[in-house]
Design a protein around this motif. Structure first.
Motif, short mmCIF file in Angstrom:
data_model
loop_
_atom_site.label_atom_id
_atom_site.label_comp_id
_atom_site.label_asym_id
_atom_site.label_seq_id
_atom_site.Cartn_x
_atom_site.Cartn_y
_atom_site.Cartn_z
N LEU A 79 0.98 -1.12 0.03
CA LEU A 79 -0.09 -0.20 0.09
C LEU A 79 0.76 1.31 -0.13
N TRP A 80 1.82 1.31 0.83
CA TRP A 80 2.86 2.22 0.78
C TRP A 80 3.29 2.49 -0.46
N THR A 81 3.91 1.68 -1.13
CA THR A 81 4.41 1.55 -2.57
C THR A 81 3.55 2.19 -3.59
N VAL A 82 2.52 1.69 -3.55
CA VAL A 82 1.45 2.50 -4.28
C VAL A 82 1.08 3.83 -4.11
N ALA A 83 1.10 3.99 -3.00
CA ALA A 83 0.61 5.75 -2.60
C ALA A 83 1.92 6.44 -2.97
N CYS A 84 3.08 5.86 -2.88
CA CYS A 84 4.21 6.49 -3.53
C CYS A 84 4.32 6.73 -5.00
N GLY A 85 3.82 5.50 -5.58
CA GLY A 85 3.56 5.56 -7.12
C GLY A 85 2.75 6.49 -7.51
N VAL A 86 1.51 6.80 -6.87
CA VAL A 86 0.60 7.90 -7.20
C VAL A 86 1.13 9.22 -7.12
N LEU A 87 1.91 9.40 -6.09
CA LEU A 87 2.49 10.94 -5.82
C LEU A 87 3.37 11.12 -7.02
N VAL A 88 4.21 9.99 -7.29
CA VAL A 88 5.19 10.23 -8.35
C VAL A 88 4.53 10.47 -9.91
N ALA A 89 3.46 9.84 -10.21
CA ALA A 89 2.79 9.93 -11.26
C ALA A 89 2.04 11.45 -11.39
N ARG A 90 1.32 11.89 -10.24
CA ARG A 90 0.90 13.18 -10.03
C ARG A 90 2.02 14.22 -10.29
N LEU A 91 3.03 14.00 -9.66
CA LEU A 91 4.11 15.30 -9.76
C LEU A 91 4.70 15.21 -10.99
N TYR A 92 4.99 13.91 -11.67
CA TYR A 92 5.46 14.18 -13.10
C TYR A 92 4.32 14.57 -14.25
N SER A 93 3.19 14.30 -14.06
CA SER A 93 2.30 15.08 -14.84
C SER A 93 2.06 16.67 -14.58
N ARG A 94 2.61 17.27 -13.63
CA ARG A 94 2.62 18.56 -13.45
C ARG A 94 4.03 19.01 -14.09
N ARG A 95 4.76 18.59 -14.50
CA ARG A 95 5.93 18.98 -15.33
C ARG A 95 5.67 20.20 -16.20
N GLY A 96 6.29 21.31 -16.31
CA GLY A 96 6.11 22.29 -17.20
C GLY A 96 7.06 22.22 -18.36
N ASP A 97 6.39 22.68 -19.56
CA ASP A 97 7.22 22.63 -20.77
C ASP A 97 7.71 21.20 -21.28
N GLY A 98 7.17 20.09 -20.73
CA GLY A 98 7.50 18.83 -21.16
C GLY A 98 8.71 18.35 -20.25
N ARG A 99 9.37 19.20 -19.38
CA ARG A 99 10.35 18.76 -18.45
C ARG A 99 10.23 18.77 -17.05
N LEU A 100 10.94 18.40 -16.09
CA LEU A 100 10.92 18.61 -14.80
C LEU A 100 11.82 19.54 -14.19
N GLU A 101 11.42 20.43 -13.61
CA GLU A 101 12.29 21.38 -12.87
C GLU A 101 13.30 20.61 -11.88
N HIS A 102 14.41 21.37 -11.45
CA HIS A 102 15.15 20.83 -10.47
C HIS A 102 14.68 20.33 -9.33
N ASP A 103 13.87 21.08 -8.85
CA ASP A 103 13.11 20.92 -7.46
C ASP A 103 12.29 19.54 -7.61
N GLN A 104 11.31 19.55 -8.61
CA GLN A 104 10.35 18.35 -8.80
C GLN A 104 11.23 17.11 -9.27
N PHE A 105 12.70 17.28 -9.91
CA PHE A 105 13.33 15.88 -9.91
C PHE A 105 13.76 15.45 -8.75
N LEU A 106 14.21 16.37 -7.82
CA LEU A 106 14.64 15.95 -6.46
C LEU A 106 13.50 15.28 -5.48
N THR A 107 12.44 16.04 -5.76
CA THR A 107 11.50 15.45 -5.01
C THR A 107 10.78 14.01 -5.55
N LEU A 108 10.89 13.68 -6.75
CA LEU A 108 10.77 12.51 -7.33
C LEU A 108 11.78 11.36 -6.70
#
Length: 239
Positions: free
Chosen positions: A14-43
């Motif tokens: 369950l923990w792994t699935v929750a982390c996977g959902v967070l990763v997917a949501r964060l990746y979907s919010r990337r701007g201009d088709g790429r991750l910002e430096h802080d977003q990559f570190l969060t991932l």
């Protein structure tokens, strides 16, 4: 597989699935088709947290006793990366200004290596002086410790340094001058050691002591080099 392991698998999954959902949501919010430096570190931090219980479970299954050491390491890494992400996000959201770290990355690298070498080999010298029979294991242990501290330390410096674009920049003339200044000082220390070590050997001191003395001059040369590099960055010269 024991029942306790099966019970532990449920929250881990369950923990792994929750982390996977967070990763997917964060990746979907990337701007201009790429991750910002802080977003990559969060991932990276989320992935490390997701792996923590799995590492602990593997260590538990393969070890003789229960331990959470692997998971603790993952949590510590995740916390360090998350702090770097928060700093990077704060810098990115600042309008009209660009935050820069005090000192260049290479200057911080020289300071890290200076402190690591000095502290490690001061401890090495004290321990081998009191227990000469430990010279060989302490030699390899100190070398391994320096490699680990240098690797982790440079990773932390790189994560916290701003602007991050500086990490990919090639050496400029000032960096090359600092490196040359450090090398000159290191050569002077080694030249002195080349004369001292043979004299000590002629005095018929034990072979391990002579070897340790030669090793000492090699370490002192590196410490002197990084000290000279730091002085050059701060004062524009060594002398």
């Amino acid at each position: 597989m024991s029942s306790s392991v099966l019970v532990a698998l449920v929250p881990i999954v369950l923990w792994t699935v929750a982390c996977g959902v967070l990763v997917a949501r964060l990746y979907s919010r990337r701007g201009d088709g790429r991750l910002e430096h802080d977003q990559f570190l969060t991932l990276v931090a989320i992935v490390s947290l997701a792996a923590a219980p799995w590492v602990s479970l593997i260590v538990y299954l393969t070890g003789d006793r229960q331990t959470v050491l692997g998971g603790v390491i993952n949590v510590v890494v995740a916390a360090a990366v998350w702090l770097a992400a928060l700093r990077a996000r704060k810098s990115r959201l600042q309008t009209g200004s660009v935050r820069e770290s005090q000192g260049s990355f290479r200057q911080k690298s020289a300071l890290l290596m200076l402190c690591t070498l000095a502290l490690t080999y001061i401890a090495y010298a004290l321990l081998t002086w009191r227990a000469p029979v430990l010279i060989i294991p302490l030699f390899f242990g100190s070398a391994l410790l320096v490699a680990i501290v240098a690797g982790v330390g440079h990773a932390v410096i790189a994560l916290a340094h701003a602007p991050s674009s500086e990490l990919d920049e090639a050496e400029d003339e000032r960096d090359r001058d600092a490196e040359r200044a450090g090398s000159r000082v290191a050569y002077l220390v080694l030249a002195f050691g080349i004369w001292v070590v043979p004299v000590v050997a002629l005095l018929q001191w034990p072979a391990l002591v002579v070897t340790n003395l030669a090793f000492l001059f090699i370490v002192l040369a590196q410490i002197a080099k990084y000290a000279a590099v730091l002085r050059y960055y701060r004062h524009g010269g060594v002398w």
